[in-house]
Structure formats: C-alpha cells, structure tokens
Design a protein around this motif. Structure first.
Motif, PDB file in Angstrom:
ATOM      1  N   THR A   9       0.831  -1.202   0.000  1.00 32.93           N
ATOM      2  CA  THR A   9       0.000   0.000   0.000  1.00 32.93           C
ATOM      3  C   THR A   9       0.862   1.247   0.000  1.00 32.93           C
ATOM      4  O   THR A   9       0.597   2.211  -0.721  1.00 32.93           O
ATOM      5  CB  THR A   9      -0.933  -0.005   1.228  1.00 32.93           C
ATOM      6  OG1 THR A   9      -1.689  -1.201   1.228  1.00 32.93           O
ATOM      7  CG2 THR A   9      -1.859   1.175   1.201  1.00 32.93           C
ATOM      8  N   THR A  12       2.424   1.676  -3.394  1.00 34.63           N
ATOM      9  CA  THR A  12       1.415   2.124  -4.356  1.00 34.63           C
ATOM     10  C   THR A  12       1.118   3.605  -4.165  1.00 34.63           C
ATOM     11  O   THR A  12       1.002   4.356  -5.137  1.00 34.63           O
ATOM     12  CB  THR A  12       0.122   1.301  -4.196  1.00 34.63           C
ATOM     13  OG1 THR A  12       0.437  -0.079  -4.330  1.00 34.63           O
ATOM     14  CG2 THR A  12      -0.901   1.693  -5.234  1.00 34.63           C
ATOM     15  N   ASN A  13       1.003   4.032  -2.908  1.00 35.55           N
ATOM     16  CA  ASN A  13       0.771   5.451  -2.606  1.00 35.55           C
ATOM     17  C   ASN A  13       1.900   6.309  -3.170  1.00 35.55           C
ATOM     18  O   ASN A  13       1.668   7.354  -3.779  1.00 35.55           O
ATOM     19  CB  ASN A  13       0.684   5.657  -1.090  1.00 35.55           C
ATOM     20  CG  ASN A  13      -0.729   5.927  -0.645  1.00 35.55           C
ATOM     21  OD1 ASN A  13      -1.627   6.052  -1.465  1.00 35.55           O
ATOM     22  ND2 ASN A  13      -0.919   6.031   0.656  1.00 35.55           N
ATOM     23  N   THR A  15       3.951   5.596  -5.593  1.00 38.58           N
ATOM     24  CA  THR A  15       3.912   5.556  -7.060  1.00 38.58           C
ATOM     25  C   THR A  15       2.844   6.498  -7.600  1.00 38.58           C
ATOM     26  O   THR A  15       3.073   7.233  -8.562  1.00 38.58           O
ATOM     27  CB  THR A  15       3.657   4.121  -7.553  1.00 38.58           C
ATOM     28  OG1 THR A  15       4.674   3.279  -7.024  1.00 38.58           O
ATOM     29  CG2 THR A  15       3.660   4.037  -9.061  1.00 38.58           C
TER      30      THR A  15
END
Length: 83
Positions: A9, A12-13, A15
């Motif tokens: 997570t 992903t944040n 990115t």
C-alpha cells in the motif's frame, strides 16, 4: 501477512504521488512553453514603422588660428637626458 500488505500500500501510494507529480509538472511545463510561444508571436507581429528622414542644416564651423612663438629663455636649461 499484514506487514507485507502495508508495504504494498505504501509503495502504491508513493507511485501514485510520483505519477501525479510528473503529470502536473508536464502540464505546467507545457503551459509555460505555450505562453512563451504566444509572447514570441506577439512580438513578431509588431508593425514596423516607416523610415524617417532627418535633415539638419550644418553651420560652418568657426576657424581656429593657432599662433605661437619659441621661448628662448629656457635654451640653456636641460630638461631631460637620455643615457
């Protein structure tokens, strides 16, 4: 398993933030280039002025007479010497 999920997570944040930052930077850069191009076109469309001819009457310059005489009072004095 829960710790592994947090790392994904977080990655992903990060990115998503990086992609958004890149997109915003690209838009701002594009707007800057478009603005500069518009300014260049505006300067290129400036109307040129017709040539102007300036005439002036030249007055005759005054004549200067230089007169002089040799000063013989210092003939015996040596001012400089070369060796």
């Amino acid at each position: 398993m829960n710790a592994n999920r947090l790392n994904i997570t977080s990655a992903t944040n990060t990115t998503v933030k990086a992609v958004l930052f890149g997109a915003v930077a690209a838009v701002v850069l594009g707007l800057g280039i478009a603005h500069a191009e518009g300014q260049r076109e505006m300067r290129a469309s400036i109307v040129t002025l017709d040539p102007v001819v300036i005439t002036a009457k030249r007055e005759q310059l005054p004549t200067v007479y230089i007169t002089g005489r040799r000063d013989t009072s210092a003939d015996a004095v040596q001012i400089a010497s070369a060796q």
